[in-house]
Design a protein around this motif. Structure first.
Motif, short mmCIF file in Angstrom:
data_model
loop_
_atom_site.label_atom_id
_atom_site.label_comp_id
_atom_site.label_asym_id
_atom_site.label_seq_id
_atom_site.Cartn_x
_atom_site.Cartn_y
_atom_site.Cartn_z
N ILE A 69 -5.21 -0.81 -1.76
CA ILE A 69 -4.01 -2.04 -1.55
C ILE A 69 -3.81 -2.97 -2.76
O ILE A 69 -4.80 -3.17 -3.51
CB ILE A 69 -4.52 -3.00 -0.36
CG1 ILE A 69 -4.81 -2.09 0.95
CG2 ILE A 69 -3.40 -3.93 0.09
CD1 ILE A 69 -5.03 -2.87 2.12
N CYS A 80 0.97 -1.29 0.02
CA CYS A 80 -0.03 0.16 0.05
C CYS A 80 1.07 1.11 -0.03
O CYS A 80 1.46 1.29 0.84
CB CYS A 80 -0.87 -0.16 1.27
SG CYS A 80 -2.37 1.51 1.30
N SER A 129 0.33 -3.92 5.26
CA SER A 129 0.55 -3.75 4.12
C SER A 129 1.64 -2.39 3.99
O SER A 129 1.30 -1.52 4.54
CB SER A 129 -0.27 -3.26 2.99
OG SER A 129 -1.24 -4.47 3.08
#
Length: 324
Positions: free
Chosen positions: A243, A179, A201
């Motif tokens: 994401i 991300c 992430s």
């Protein structure tokens, strides 16, 4: 003392082993369709990854394969398809129920795959932070949607463990969510969201740096795909958080003196009048012949300031060949 979030993760996957959760990771990667390979329905339901770590070009010459975080055994079965030798594939997991689910799934896999024997896969209790595997003994190590769960120090330790067990030139194949936006702290510290492969992430550059910092001299970004959205209506965020999932291969090459070679899908094309362009550092560009180049080489070629060399942007898809 073990961190609480790791216990939460164990509980999430204990439940996922006992009660298969088809949408747990919601992978967008098509399942391998290979001649003579049939995947039992329960294995498919327990496909808790965010991509694929199985690539035929990694699996030549009867490699010894390690897979950490076994899920329902699907990728272990896929690895065994290429290996087909007793104990050729080792699966390590800390969750007893997941190991048992994989054993049961392998029994079903034997019924629909005449070539497969459960003994091709050795299932071992252990965790990614303390792998029960000898140093320099593995040709290909892999994990799918596991390492993103770890916080910084544990992620570093997990990568160090993979580096330790790999043979020189061995390959670490990973699939994880990434991300680029700042993840809100309340989400990052949410133990369940982290266990579900969402709030842990990292930005891709940070993820790659973690890999190269433990010593991997070559890193290939093989695929990058949309994965999930965290939205304000359902999560503690003021904006949509996008994401992506990424597939990476890190190679235990010696670290170059000028830093790691990271391939993100850049290509160099020489379109000048000479027979070739030679940078005198081992890179020869032939006219109108695209050459995959690592980011480091792309930067060095751009620094020549020539108007007859084109360097493409990263497309985050690298499929072999290249400058190194």
């Amino acid at each position: 003392m073990e961190q609480a979030y790791l216990e939460t993760t164990r509980n999430v996957y204990k439940d996922a082993a006992e009660n298969p959760n088809v949408g747990l990771c919601c992978t967008t990667t098509p399942i391998w369709q290979l001649p003579g390979l049939s995947i039992p329905k329960r294995m498919l339901e327990m496909n808790y990854g965010c991509g694929s770590t199985v690539n035929p070009r990694d699996l030549v010459n009867n490699p010894r394969i390690l897979y950490v975080g076994v899920g329902g055994g699907m990728e272990l079965l896929q690895f065994a398809y290429f290996s087909r030798q007793l104990g050729g594939v080792t699966g390590v997991d800390v969750v007893d129920e997941m190991l048992e689910a994989s054993r049961q799934n392998f029994v079903e896999a034997e019924k629909v795959n005449p070539w497969f024997r459960s003994e091709f896969v050795n299932l071992v209790k252990g965790d990614a932070l303390h792998l029960p595997i000898e140093d320099n003994s593995i040709d290909v190590a892999a994990q799918n949607c596991l390492f993103n769960i770890f916080k910084h120090d544990d992620l570093k330790k997990a990568l160090q463990e993979m580096y330790r067990v790999l043979k020189p030139r061995g390959r670490l194949v990973l699939s994880d969510p990434t991300c680029e936006q700042e993840m809100p702290e309340v989400l990052r510290e949410d133990e369940r969201l982290r266990a579900l492969c969402l709030s842990g992430s990292l930005p891709l550059k940070e993820y790659i740096k973690m890999i190269t910092d433990v010593g991997f001299g070559t890193v290939e970004i093989r695929a990058k795909r949309p994965y999930r959205i965290l939205d304000p209506a359902n999560y503690a965020t003021d904006e949509l958080i996008y994401i992506e999932s990424v597939e990476v291969c890190a190679i235990k090459d010696p670290m170059p003196a000028d830093g790691p070679c990271v391939f993100t899908g850049k290509t160099a094309i020489y379109f000048g009048k000479d027979e070739c362009f030679d940078d005198e550092k081992g890179h020869v560009l032939l006219p109108n012949q695209p050459l995959a180049v690592c980011d480091k080489t792309a930067g060095a070629l751009a620094a020549f300031g020539r108007n007859d060399i084109f360097i493409s942007e990263s497309n985050y898809f690298y499929d072999g060949g290249g400058c190194c």
